[in-house]
Design a protein around this motif. Sequence first.
Motif, PDB file in Angstrom:
ATOM      1  N   THR A 270     -30.691  54.185   6.934  1.00  0.00           N
ATOM      2  CA  THR A 270     -29.904  52.953   6.826  1.00  0.00           C
ATOM      3  C   THR A 270     -28.754  52.983   7.821  1.00  0.00           C
ATOM      4  O   THR A 270     -28.027  53.978   7.907  1.00  0.00           O
ATOM      5  CB  THR A 270     -29.355  52.803   5.396  1.00  0.00           C
ATOM      6  OG1 THR A 270     -30.460  52.732   4.486  1.00  0.00           O
ATOM      7  CG2 THR A 270     -28.500  51.544   5.273  1.00  0.00           C
ATOM      8  N   PHE A 271     -28.604  51.898   8.565  1.00  0.00           N
ATOM      9  CA  PHE A 271     -27.546  51.784   9.571  1.00  0.00           C
ATOM     10  C   PHE A 271     -26.543  50.722   9.147  1.00  0.00           C
ATOM     11  O   PHE A 271     -26.917  49.606   8.772  1.00  0.00           O
ATOM     12  CB  PHE A 271     -28.147  51.420  10.927  1.00  0.00           C
ATOM     13  CG  PHE A 271     -27.135  51.195  12.012  1.00  0.00           C
ATOM     14  CD1 PHE A 271     -26.215  52.178  12.347  1.00  0.00           C
ATOM     15  CD2 PHE A 271     -27.091  49.987  12.701  1.00  0.00           C
ATOM     16  CE1 PHE A 271     -25.277  51.979  13.350  1.00  0.00           C
ATOM     17  CE2 PHE A 271     -26.160  49.767  13.711  1.00  0.00           C
ATOM     18  CZ  PHE A 271     -25.243  50.769  14.032  1.00  0.00           C
ATOM     19  N   GLU A 272     -25.260  51.089   9.191  1.00  0.00           N
ATOM     20  CA  GLU A 272     -24.176  50.135   8.901  1.00  0.00           C
ATOM     21  C   GLU A 272     -23.474  49.802  10.206  1.00  0.00           C
ATOM     22  O   GLU A 272     -22.709  50.624  10.736  1.00  0.00           O
ATOM     23  CB  GLU A 272     -23.185  50.746   7.910  1.00  0.00           C
ATOM     24  CG  GLU A 272     -23.750  50.994   6.520  1.00  0.00           C
ATOM     25  CD  GLU A 272     -24.114  49.697   5.810  1.00  0.00           C
ATOM     26  OE1 GLU A 272     -23.617  48.620   6.215  1.00  0.00           O
ATOM     27  OE2 GLU A 272     -24.900  49.765   4.844  1.00  0.00           O
ATOM     28  N   PRO A 273     -23.705  48.605  10.782  1.00  0.00           N
ATOM     29  CA  PRO A 273     -23.135  48.240  12.083  1.00  0.00           C
ATOM     30  C   PRO A 273     -21.601  48.247  12.095  1.00  0.00           C
ATOM     31  O   PRO A 273     -20.997  48.594  13.108  1.00  0.00           O
ATOM     32  CB  PRO A 273     -23.678  46.832  12.328  1.00  0.00           C
ATOM     33  CG  PRO A 273     -24.873  46.702  11.437  1.00  0.00           C
ATOM     34  CD  PRO A 273     -24.576  47.543  10.241  1.00  0.00           C
ATOM     35  N   GLU A 274     -20.993  47.859  10.968  1.00  0.00           N
ATOM     36  CA  GLU A 274     -19.535  47.755  10.941  1.00  0.00           C
ATOM     37  C   GLU A 274     -18.871  49.117  11.164  1.00  0.00           C
ATOM     38  O   GLU A 274     -17.840  49.218  11.852  1.00  0.00           O
ATOM     39  CB  GLU A 274     -19.067  47.169   9.601  1.00  0.00           C
ATOM     40  CG  GLU A 274     -19.494  45.724   9.368  1.00  0.00           C
ATOM     41  CD  GLU A 274     -20.941  45.608   8.893  1.00  0.00           C
ATOM     42  OE1 GLU A 274     -21.568  46.679   8.618  1.00  0.00           O
ATOM     43  OE2 GLU A 274     -21.456  44.479   8.826  1.00  0.00           O
ATOM     44  N   THR A 275     -19.443  50.148  10.596  1.00  0.00           N
ATOM     45  CA  THR A 275     -18.851  51.489  10.710  1.00  0.00           C
ATOM     46  C   THR A 275     -19.627  52.388  11.668  1.00  0.00           C
ATOM     47  O   THR A 275     -19.202  53.517  11.938  1.00  0.00           O
ATOM     48  CB  THR A 275     -18.797  52.166   9.329  1.00  0.00           C
ATOM     49  OG1 THR A 275     -20.131  52.215   8.792  1.00  0.00           O
ATOM     50  CG2 THR A 275     -17.895  51.383   8.390  1.00  0.00           C
ATOM     51  N   GLU A 276     -20.779  51.883  12.148  1.00  0.00           N
ATOM     52  CA  GLU A 276     -21.685  52.660  13.006  1.00  0.00           C
ATOM     53  C   GLU A 276     -22.027  54.008  12.372  1.00  0.00           C
ATOM     54  O   GLU A 276     -21.997  55.060  13.001  1.00  0.00           O
ATOM     55  CB  GLU A 276     -21.077  52.857  14.405  1.00  0.00           C
ATOM     56  CG  GLU A 276     -20.953  51.559  15.184  1.00  0.00           C
ATOM     57  CD  GLU A 276     -20.681  51.784  16.662  1.00  0.00           C
ATOM     58  OE1 GLU A 276     -20.345  52.925  17.041  1.00  0.00           O
ATOM     59  OE2 GLU A 276     -20.818  50.804  17.431  1.00  0.00           O
ATOM     60  N   THR A 277     -22.370  53.938  11.092  1.00  0.00           N
ATOM     61  CA  THR A 277     -22.772  55.140  10.349  1.00  0.00           C
ATOM     62  C   THR A 277     -24.221  55.012   9.891  1.00  0.00           C
ATOM     63  O   THR A 277     -24.755  53.905   9.728  1.00  0.00           O
ATOM     64  CB  THR A 277     -21.887  55.370   9.117  1.00  0.00           C
ATOM     65  OG1 THR A 277     -21.926  54.204   8.270  1.00  0.00           O
ATOM     66  CG2 THR A 277     -20.456  55.661   9.527  1.00  0.00           C
ATOM     67  N   PHE A 278     -24.810  56.162   9.663  1.00  0.00           N
ATOM     68  CA  PHE A 278     -26.196  56.246   9.195  1.00  0.00           C
ATOM     69  C   PHE A 278     -26.208  56.999   7.874  1.00  0.00           C
ATOM     70  O   PHE A 278     -25.411  57.923   7.656  1.00  0.00           O
ATOM     71  CB  PHE A 278     -27.064  56.972  10.223  1.00  0.00           C
ATOM     72  CG  PHE A 278     -27.117  56.294  11.558  1.00  0.00           C
ATOM     73  CD1 PHE A 278     -28.133  55.402  11.859  1.00  0.00           C
ATOM     74  CD2 PHE A 278     -26.141  56.544  12.514  1.00  0.00           C
ATOM     75  CE1 PHE A 278     -28.177  54.774  13.094  1.00  0.00           C
ATOM     76  CE2 PHE A 278     -26.173  55.917  13.752  1.00  0.00           C
ATOM     77  CZ  PHE A 278     -27.196  55.022  14.047  1.00  0.00           C
ATOM     78  N   SER A 279     -27.130  56.619   6.992  1.00  0.00           N
ATOM     79  CA  SER A 279     -27.214  57.274   5.692  1.00  0.00           C
ATOM     80  C   SER A 279     -28.619  57.119   5.134  1.00  0.00           C
ATOM     81  O   SER A 279     -29.456  56.396   5.692  1.00  0.00           O
ATOM     82  CB  SER A 279     -26.188  56.671   4.719  1.00  0.00           C
ATOM     83  OG  SER A 279     -26.476  55.284   4.516  1.00  0.00           O
ATOM     84  N   LEU A 280     -28.852  57.798   4.015  1.00  0.00           N
ATOM     85  CA  LEU A 280     -30.124  57.676   3.300  1.00  0.00           C
ATOM     86  C   LEU A 280     -29.873  57.057   1.936  1.00  0.00           C
ATOM     87  O   LEU A 280     -28.979  57.489   1.202  1.00  0.00           O
ATOM     88  CB  LEU A 280     -30.770  59.054   3.098  1.00  0.00           C
ATOM     89  CG  LEU A 280     -31.242  59.825   4.330  1.00  0.00           C
ATOM     90  CD1 LEU A 280     -31.801  61.180   3.906  1.00  0.00           C
ATOM     91  CD2 LEU A 280     -32.288  59.042   5.105  1.00  0.00           C
ATOM     92  N   THR A 281     -30.639  56.049   1.592  1.00  0.00           N
ATOM     93  CA  THR A 281     -30.625  55.547   0.224  1.00  0.00           C
ATOM     94  C   THR A 281     -31.335  56.581  -0.661  1.00  0.00           C
ATOM     95  O   THR A 281     -32.046  57.461  -0.157  1.00  0.00           O
ATOM     96  CB  THR A 281     -31.361  54.211   0.119  1.00  0.00           C
ATOM     97  OG1 THR A 281     -32.751  54.420   0.421  1.00  0.00           O
ATOM     98  CG2 THR A 281     -30.771  53.176   1.081  1.00  0.00           C
ATOM     99  N   PRO A 282     -31.180  56.507  -1.978  1.00  0.00           N
ATOM    100  CA  PRO A 282     -31.922  57.444  -2.846  1.00  0.00           C
ATOM    101  C   PRO A 282     -33.426  57.394  -2.607  1.00  0.00           C
ATOM    102  O   PRO A 282     -34.107  58.423  -2.643  1.00  0.00           O
ATOM    103  CB  PRO A 282     -31.551  56.973  -4.253  1.00  0.00           C
ATOM    104  CG  PRO A 282     -30.209  56.335  -4.098  1.00  0.00           C
ATOM    105  CD  PRO A 282     -30.248  55.661  -2.750  1.00  0.00           C
TER     106      PRO A 282
END
Length: 353
Positions: A78-90
Amino acid sequence: MSESLDEKKLEALTGKVVVDVAGAMGVLMAYIGDQAGVYRALDEMGPATVAQLSQKTGLNAKYLHEWLGSNAAAGYVTFEPETETFSLTPEQAHIFTREGQPACMQGFFQTVVSQFETHEKAVETFKSGRGRPWGEHASGCFCGTDRFFRPGYMANLLERWIPALSGVEAKLKAGAKVADIACGHGSSTILLAQAFPNSRIVGFDFHEPSIQTARRKAAEAGVSNIEFHVAEAKDFPGTEYDLACIFDALHDMGDPVGAARHIRETLKPDGTFMLVEPLAGDHMRENLHPLGQIFYGFSTIVCTPASLAQEIGRGLGAQAGQKTLTEVLNEAGFPNVRRASVTPTNMVLEATL
């Protein structure tokens, strides 16, 4: 020869092929992320920038940028454009990095990638019509196959499949003798040994490296009511077995009737043969869906060549279906065959005398 193209059909098929190519790249990217520990790091960190992930993993930030872009486009991270961070949903974490969970697909990915590693041999085998022994595949095929099947066995073997067999669970609890034929790395064998300490579980496989791995894993698991031997399905030693099992392997055998006949001869009169096979309809038209596509594909490059490389070379294929499997069991001397259980990917047949 003149031909008339339906432009809409051409466009639709082209679109599907592009999606399939994207999926092929996604499988490779997923495998790289698994082997490099990127998914695991994201699961531990939570939302992270490329720089933070690079610092955590020690990987090149430029490589990570491109890899994350591919994964984000695929919906794997998952990419969040506002913070330019990447993560994994459960959900993403369960599929890509939670080893042992039924939803984890990394074993599937590893098995697919291993086939591309030896693609020239696959083409040669297909064109020649000859068989290809199981042992000629890349090591990733053996590891990936075990990683893929193990979560399904963990989720179903003890809670659904064994209880679905007539009287078998009570025998195992009291103390039974079990043969796990074509056991591979021994995941199913070890599960049975751990769950039923009063029983003696014996695993057999004709692939010596797999048996060596199974012995090591059993030692690591600390189970003592278990043993492993190199032997073929048609001549494994021992008699008076209460239960014999084959998990996702009968269709790979050159002489499945001979294997099932030997199993019948080694069982007690009231013994049970549990056969676990890929779920399939009895006709190809019933199997023309994504899972069927995958099974037919693996059957083309792994299962059928393995069978053709052996004596008889029946070549059942990974989508043999219950009717054909029942005919094999009947021919081997099992008059009673029923479907005891089913999952989205497997069917469980119970064969008795």
